[in-house]
Design a protein around this motif. Sequence first.
Motif, PDB file in Angstrom:
ATOM      1  N   ARG A  36       6.887  13.663  18.005  1.00 26.36           N
ATOM      2  CA  ARG A  36       7.465  12.985  17.226  1.00 26.36           C
ATOM      3  C   ARG A  36       6.560  11.791  16.784  1.00 26.36           C
ATOM      4  NH1 ARG A  36      13.580  11.717  18.834  1.00 26.36           N
ATOM      5  NH2 ARG A  36      14.103  13.809  19.550  1.00 26.36           N
ATOM      6  N   LYS A  37       6.012  11.872  15.525  1.00 22.95           N
ATOM      7  CA  LYS A  37       4.888  11.003  15.231  1.00 22.95           C
ATOM      8  C   LYS A  37       5.472   9.900  14.228  1.00 22.95           C
ATOM      9  CE  LYS A  37       3.090  12.923  11.154  1.00 22.95           C
ATOM     10  NZ  LYS A  37       1.957  12.961  10.197  1.00 22.95           N
ATOM     11  N   VAL A  38       5.267   8.629  14.138  1.00 17.10           N
ATOM     12  CA  VAL A  38       5.638   7.609  13.317  1.00 17.10           C
ATOM     13  C   VAL A  38       4.954   7.823  12.044  1.00 17.10           C
ATOM     14  CG1 VAL A  38       5.326   5.131  12.955  1.00 17.10           C
ATOM     15  CG2 VAL A  38       5.836   5.921  15.144  1.00 17.10           C
ATOM     16  N   MET A  39       5.531   7.687  10.781  1.00 14.03           N
ATOM     17  CA  MET A  39       5.164   7.580   9.549  1.00 14.03           C
ATOM     18  C   MET A  39       3.943   6.960   9.357  1.00 14.03           C
ATOM     19  SD  MET A  39       7.299   7.164   5.856  1.00 14.03           S
ATOM     20  CE  MET A  39       8.328   8.522   6.064  1.00 14.03           C
ATOM     21  N   SER A  40       2.891   7.521   8.674  1.00 15.21           N
ATOM     22  CA  SER A  40       1.629   6.634   8.518  1.00 15.21           C
ATOM     23  C   SER A  40       1.819   5.834   7.231  1.00 15.21           C
ATOM     24  CB  SER A  40       0.488   7.829   8.284  1.00 15.21           C
ATOM     25  OG  SER A  40       0.673   8.311   7.074  1.00 15.21           O
ATOM     26  N   VAL A  41       0.931   4.955   7.174  1.00 14.30           N
ATOM     27  CA  VAL A  41       0.972   4.161   5.909  1.00 14.30           C
ATOM     28  C   VAL A  41       0.569   4.892   4.436  1.00 14.30           C
ATOM     29  CG1 VAL A  41      -0.402   2.465   4.856  1.00 14.30           C
ATOM     30  CG2 VAL A  41       0.031   1.917   7.055  1.00 14.30           C
ATOM     31  N   ALA A  42      -0.155   5.855   4.878  1.00 10.05           N
ATOM     32  CA  ALA A  42      -0.309   7.046   3.497  1.00 10.05           C
ATOM     33  C   ALA A  42       1.143   7.464   3.198  1.00 10.05           C
ATOM     34  CB  ALA A  42      -1.419   7.888   3.754  1.00 10.05           C
ATOM     35  N   GLU A  82       8.214  -8.666   6.652  1.00  7.16           N
ATOM     36  CA  GLU A  82       6.860  -9.100   6.079  1.00  7.16           C
ATOM     37  C   GLU A  82       5.925  -8.038   6.278  1.00  7.16           C
ATOM     38  OE1 GLU A  82       6.571 -12.598   8.718  1.00  7.16           O
ATOM     39  OE2 GLU A  82       7.810 -13.703   7.709  1.00  7.16           O
ATOM     40  N   LYS A  83       5.977  -7.509   7.426  1.00  4.27           N
ATOM     41  CA  LYS A  83       5.035  -6.175   7.496  1.00  4.27           C
ATOM     42  C   LYS A  83       5.068  -5.020   6.474  1.00  4.27           C
ATOM     43  CE  LYS A  83       2.432  -3.920  10.430  1.00  4.27           C
ATOM     44  NZ  LYS A  83       0.770  -4.295  10.794  1.00  4.27           N
ATOM     45  N   LEU A  84       6.330  -4.799   6.183  1.00  2.63           N
ATOM     46  CA  LEU A  84       6.507  -3.735   5.171  1.00  2.63           C
ATOM     47  C   LEU A  84       6.014  -4.224   3.756  1.00  2.63           C
ATOM     48  CD1 LEU A  84       9.928  -2.116   5.698  1.00  2.63           C
ATOM     49  CD2 LEU A  84       7.775  -0.878   5.357  1.00  2.63           C
ATOM     50  N   GLU A  85       6.364  -5.584   3.572  1.00  3.95           N
ATOM     51  CA  GLU A  85       5.817  -6.259   2.341  1.00  3.95           C
ATOM     52  C   GLU A  85       4.313  -6.244   2.097  1.00  3.95           C
ATOM     53  OE1 GLU A  85       9.767  -8.995   0.923  1.00  3.95           O
ATOM     54  OE2 GLU A  85       8.289  -9.894   1.995  1.00  3.95           O
ATOM     55  N   GLN A  86       3.732  -6.441   3.338  1.00  2.00           N
ATOM     56  CA  GLN A  86       2.262  -6.487   3.278  1.00  2.00           C
ATOM     57  C   GLN A  86       1.665  -4.987   2.896  1.00  2.00           C
ATOM     58  OE1 GLN A  86       0.660  -6.880   7.105  1.00  2.00           O
ATOM     59  NE2 GLN A  86      -0.973  -8.533   6.249  1.00  2.00           N
ATOM     60  N   ILE A  87       2.268  -4.397   3.516  1.00  2.00           N
ATOM     61  CA  ILE A  87       1.927  -2.806   3.679  1.00  2.00           C
ATOM     62  C   ILE A  87       1.939  -2.400   2.109  1.00  2.00           C
ATOM     63  CG2 ILE A  87       2.317  -0.226   4.172  1.00  2.00           C
ATOM     64  CD1 ILE A  87       3.011  -1.526   6.757  1.00  2.00           C
ATOM     65  N   LEU A  88       3.488  -2.539   1.622  1.00  2.00           N
ATOM     66  CA  LEU A  88       3.627  -1.882   0.185  1.00  2.00           C
ATOM     67  C   LEU A  88       3.417  -2.801  -0.845  1.00  2.00           C
ATOM     68  CD1 LEU A  88       7.206  -0.340   1.281  1.00  2.00           C
ATOM     69  CD2 LEU A  88       4.694   0.737   1.066  1.00  2.00           C
ATOM     70  N   ASN A  89       2.947  -4.009  -0.607  1.00  2.00           N
ATOM     71  CA  ASN A  89       2.643  -5.093  -1.768  1.00  2.00           C
ATOM     72  C   ASN A  89       3.672  -5.116  -2.805  1.00  2.00           C
ATOM     73  OD1 ASN A  89       0.979  -7.018  -2.781  1.00  2.00           O
ATOM     74  ND2 ASN A  89       0.049  -5.477  -4.351  1.00  2.00           N
ATOM     75  N   CYS A  90       5.048  -5.294  -2.138  1.00  2.00           N
ATOM     76  CA  CYS A  90       6.298  -5.435  -2.985  1.00  2.00           C
ATOM     77  C   CYS A  90       7.481  -6.121  -2.348  1.00  2.00           C
ATOM     78  CB  CYS A  90       6.770  -4.046  -3.497  1.00  2.00           C
ATOM     79  SG  CYS A  90       7.323  -2.936  -2.397  1.00  2.00           S
ATOM     80  N   SER A  91       8.281  -6.736  -2.720  1.00  2.00           N
ATOM     81  CA  SER A  91       9.265  -7.275  -1.804  1.00  2.00           C
ATOM     82  C   SER A  91      10.425  -6.039  -1.519  1.00  2.00           C
ATOM     83  CB  SER A  91      10.313  -7.977  -3.161  1.00  2.00           C
ATOM     84  OG  SER A  91       9.322  -9.160  -3.477  1.00  2.00           O
ATOM     85  N   ILE A  92      10.841  -6.325  -0.325  1.00  2.00           N
ATOM     86  CA  ILE A  92      11.685  -5.603   0.727  1.00  2.00           C
ATOM     87  C   ILE A  92      13.065  -6.098   0.462  1.00  2.00           C
ATOM     88  CG2 ILE A  92      12.503  -4.388   2.669  1.00  2.00           C
ATOM     89  CD1 ILE A  92       9.914  -3.189   1.324  1.00  2.00           C
ATOM     90  N   HIS A  93      14.109  -5.471  -0.218  1.00  5.16           N
ATOM     91  CA  HIS A  93      15.309  -5.968  -0.541  1.00  5.16           C
ATOM     92  C   HIS A  93      16.516  -5.637   0.654  1.00  5.16           C
ATOM     93  CE1 HIS A  93      13.997  -7.748  -4.163  1.00  5.16           C
ATOM     94  NE2 HIS A  93      13.527  -6.726  -4.418  1.00  5.16           N
TER      95      HIS A  93
END
Length: 162
Positions: A36-42, A82-93
């Motif tokens: 079971r792997k965690v989803m990569s940033v890519a 904050e971590k997701l917003e940093q990775i995706l460069n967008c707001s998480i709602h």
Amino acid sequence: FDLHKLLRPMDQDDRERILEKLWFWAGNVMSPRSNRKVMSVAELLELTNNKLIEVGAHAMSHVPLTILQADEQRHEIMGSKEKLEQILNCSIHAFAYPYGDISTGVGNTILDFVQQSGFNMACSTMSGLVTSATNPFLLPRCLVRDWTGDEFSRRLWGFFAQ
């Protein structure tokens, strides 16, 4: 006994340590999580290219937030956003409560932290339909398992037929 009930209130490190010991005790040679792997940033970035999918936060680790102290709850909630917003460069709602039923996953303090973190909505694990009276920070959701496409379609139609 129900192992899940014993492990659920533990923090992530304790839970993983016990599961690994049980796994090897049972005669397995590979780690229980090796398949079971965690989803990569890519992969996460690729997922966001689909306009039908919205990525939401789900806490930094997968522990019931109610077992944590207030500062840890805040870190789990705000840190994941904050971590997701940093990775995706967008707001998480959107936020999804780990173990998000009223008795174990969501309390008033947790609801407050989610609202203060700038989320517009949050999903619980409670089943049901959204109505005009539904609290946007306690949205019900439909449980999805590792079903075939046909089984998923059947269950989805059944859910909306209620």
